[in-house]
Motif scaffolding. Structure first.
Motif, mmCIF file in Angstrom:
data_model
loop_
_atom_site.group_PDB
_atom_site.id
_atom_site.type_symbol
_atom_site.label_atom_id
_atom_site.label_comp_id
_atom_site.label_asym_id
_atom_site.label_seq_id
_atom_site.Cartn_x
_atom_site.Cartn_y
_atom_site.Cartn_z
ATOM 1 N N UNK A 1 0.857 -1.197 0.000
ATOM 2 C CA UNK A 1 0.000 0.000 0.000
ATOM 3 C C UNK A 1 0.882 1.231 0.000
ATOM 4 N N UNK A 2 0.487 2.229 -0.789
ATOM 5 C CA UNK A 2 1.190 3.501 -0.750
ATOM 6 C C UNK A 2 0.879 4.207 0.561
ATOM 7 N N UNK A 3 1.850 4.973 1.025
ATOM 8 C CA UNK A 3 1.675 5.697 2.289
ATOM 9 C C UNK A 3 2.677 6.837 2.356
ATOM 10 N N UNK A 4 2.379 7.802 3.185
ATOM 11 C CA UNK A 4 3.361 8.837 3.484
ATOM 12 C C UNK A 4 4.193 8.369 4.673
ATOM 13 N N UNK B 1 6.494 23.355 2.404
ATOM 14 C CA UNK B 1 7.752 22.843 1.845
ATOM 15 C C UNK B 1 8.273 21.627 2.625
ATOM 16 N N UNK B 2 7.352 20.769 3.032
ATOM 17 C CA UNK B 2 7.719 19.596 3.832
ATOM 18 C C UNK B 2 7.531 18.271 3.102
ATOM 19 N N UNK B 3 6.941 18.303 1.900
ATOM 20 C CA UNK B 3 6.612 17.058 1.200
ATOM 21 C C UNK B 3 7.543 16.798 0.018
ATOM 22 N N UNK B 4 7.954 15.539 -0.117
ATOM 23 C CA UNK B 4 8.664 15.089 -1.311
ATOM 24 C C UNK B 4 7.740 14.130 -2.050
ATOM 25 N N UNK B 5 7.384 14.498 -3.278
ATOM 26 C CA UNK B 5 6.506 13.682 -4.109
ATOM 27 C C UNK B 5 7.276 13.175 -5.320
ATOM 28 N N UNK C 1 16.220 16.279 3.697
ATOM 29 C CA UNK C 1 15.784 17.469 2.956
ATOM 30 C C UNK C 1 14.349 17.861 3.306
ATOM 31 N N UNK C 2 13.521 16.883 3.656
ATOM 32 C CA UNK C 2 12.134 17.154 4.047
ATOM 33 C C UNK C 2 11.662 16.027 4.959
ATOM 34 N N UNK C 3 10.666 16.289 5.831
ATOM 35 C CA UNK C 3 10.253 15.278 6.813
ATOM 36 C C UNK C 3 9.152 14.331 6.355
ATOM 37 N N UNK C 4 8.606 14.534 5.129
ATOM 38 C CA UNK C 4 7.512 13.700 4.647
ATOM 39 C C UNK C 4 7.763 13.286 3.197
ATOM 40 N N UNK C 5 7.488 12.008 2.883
ATOM 41 C CA UNK C 5 7.696 11.517 1.525
ATOM 42 C C UNK C 5 6.631 10.474 1.192
ATOM 43 N N UNK D 1 5.549 4.912 8.794
ATOM 44 C CA UNK D 1 4.527 5.106 7.757
ATOM 45 C C UNK D 1 3.177 5.362 8.402
ATOM 46 N N UNK D 2 2.318 6.079 7.680
ATOM 47 C CA UNK D 2 1.003 6.428 8.207
ATOM 48 C C UNK D 2 -0.100 5.738 7.415
ATOM 49 N N UNK D 3 -1.030 5.145 8.136
ATOM 50 C CA UNK D 3 -2.246 4.664 7.489
ATOM 51 C C UNK D 3 -3.298 5.748 7.690
ATOM 52 N N UNK D 4 -3.952 6.113 6.603
ATOM 53 C CA UNK D 4 -4.899 7.229 6.644
ATOM 54 C C UNK D 4 -6.306 6.754 6.978
#
Length: 342
Positions: free
Chosen positions: A139-142, A166-170, A223-227, A248-251
Motif C-alpha cells: 500500500x502507498x503511504x506517506x 515545503x515539507x513534502x517530497x513527491x 531534505x524534508x520530513x515527509x515523503x 509510515x502512516x495509514x490514513x
C-alpha cells in the motif's frame, strides 16, 4: 591392395561425418535451456530480488535465465508490443494491477494458472484470466521522520495544512509508479475534484522527484520530513539499519493498494521453463522478494522476518478499476501537468 587402400581412405573420411552426426543427435540432450526474463529496473538492480531469484532458480532447475532490465510496467508492455512479431522474452515481471486492462487486451501474454495460486489469498487474484499472477503487493503511504514530526498528518486533507509548508517530497506520475499511485489515490478519494487537492498542496511540496529512489533518498538525507512511499518502507530501516526513526502512516480513509504481477509471453518457445519460473517466483523465493523489495509476499504460507511487524496495516485498501485507469490516464496526466506547472 589398391582396393583395400581405397576402403581405408573412405573409412577415415567417414569418421568425422559420423562424429558430426552423433554430435548433432546428442545436442538437444546436452544443451542448456535458456529463458529471457524482462523485469523492471529495481528488480534487476544489485539490491533488488533479481540477483537472489535467478541463481536459486538456475541451481534448482538447471535452466539458465537471461535477466533483462526493461523499465517500469508501462515500458515493459511497450517493449513487448514492439517485439510482438519476433518475441525476445519468455517471462515478464513487474506489471502492476493498474495496467491489467492494457496487459490483457494487448494479447501479448498467455494465461497460466500456476498451482501456487492455491496459497495466494483470493483478494490478490487481480487478473481473472491469469495472464498476470501476483507475486508481491503493498500500500502507498506517506512516511515521516519521527525526529522532526511528533504529530503526523492522518489524511490527504491533513497534508494541505500550512504547517507542512515545503515539507513534502513527491514523485512525478509520468515517470514514477509511486507518483502515479498518489495521483490515482487522490482521484479515488476526491473524484472529479482531485485537481483541487493538487492545487492546494503545491505550497507544501519541496520537490517532485523523477523517481522513487531519488525522492526517498532526499527524504533520508533530511531534505524534508515527509515523503510518499509505502506502508512497508519502515521495514527496510528496521531490517537493515536497526532503526525505527522512519514511520509510515495509514490514513483514515484508507491507503491506495498496488499488486505486482508476472506473466508468460504469448509466443514463448520455452513454455515449460517459463511456467517453472512463475511457479518458483510464487513459492521458493517469496521471502527473498519480500525482503529485497520491502513489500508483502503474496503466498500466505510464507513466514516473514519480525521486522515486517513495524509496517502498519491499513484498515482499508483502495483500488481503481483498471478499465477506468486505461481510459483516463492520459487526460489525468495532462491535467496534472497543467496544474502543477502554473
Amino acid at each position: 591392395m589398391k582396393k583395400h587402400y581405397v576402403w581405408l581412405v573412405l573409412a577415415v573420411l567417414l569418421i568425422p561425418v559420423a562424429l558430426f552426426a552423433q554430435a548433432n543427435m546428442e545436442k538437444p540432450e546436452t544443451s542448456q535451456r535458456i529463458i529471457t526474463v524482462y523485469a523492471y529496473d529495481s528488480f534487476v538492480s544489485e539490491w533488488g530480488p533479481g540477483p537472489l531469484v535467478v541463481p536459486a532458480f538456475e541451481e534448482k532447475t538447471g535452466i539458465k535465465v537471461n535477466l533483462v532490465s526493461a523499465g517500469n510496467g508501462g515500458e515493459l508492455l511497450s517493449r513487448l508490443e514492439l517485439e510482438k512479431h519476433n518475441p525476445q522474452a519468455d517471462v515478464v515481471v513487474g506489471i502492476s494491477n493498474e495496467l491489467l486492462h492494457e496487459s490483457v487486451s494487448s494479447g501479448l501474454l498467455q494465461p497460466y494458472a500456476s498451482p501456487a495460486l492455491a496459497d495466494i489469498p483470493e483478494f490478490l487474484h487481480f487478473d481473472p484470466t491469469y495472464s498476470l499472477v501476483p507475486f508481491d503487493y503493498g500500500n502507498y503511504a506517506f512516511v515521516y521522520d519521527t525526529q522532526k514530526i511528533s504529530d503526523p498528518p492522518r489524511s490527504l486533507d491533513d497534508l494541505l495544512d500550512p504547517r507542512w509548508n515545503r515539507s513534502l517530497i513527491l514523485m512525478d506520475p509520468r515517470t514514477s509508479s509511486v507518483g502515479m499511485g498518489l495521483l490515482e489515490w487522490t482521484i479515488a478519494v476526491y473524484g472529479d475534484s482531485y485537481l483541487q487537492w493538487w492545487e492546494a498542496v503545491k505550497p507544501n511540496v519541496l520537490t517532485i522527484a523523477e523517481g522513487w529512489s531519488s525522492g526517498y533518498g532526499l527524504f533520508t538525507e533530511g531534505e524534508a520530513p515527509l515523503v510518499i512511499s509505502y506502508t512497508t518502507s519502515p521495514v527496510y530501516h528496521v531490517l537493515y539499519e536497526e532503526s525505527d526513526r522512519y514511520q509510515a502512516m495509514v490514513f483514515d480513509g484508507g491507503n491506495m493498494a498496488v499488486i505486482e504481477g508476472a506473466g508468460i509471453v504469448k509466443d514463448t518457445k520455452e513454455l515449460e521453463a517459463a511456467q517453472q519460473f512463475i511457479d518458483f517466483l510464487l513459492t521458493d523465493v517469496q521471502v527473498d522478494i519480500a525482503t529485497a523489495n520491502i513489500m508483502y509476499p503474496t503466498n500466505s504460507t510464507v513466514d516473514l522476518p519480525a521486522a515486517f511487524e513495524s509496517a502498519p496495516k491499513p484498515a482499508r485498501s483502495i483500488m481503481l478499476e483498471s478499465e477506468v485507469i486505461a481510459k483516463y490516464r492520459d487526460s489525468w496526466l495532462t491535467d496534472w501537468v497543467e496544474v502543477m506547472s502554473k
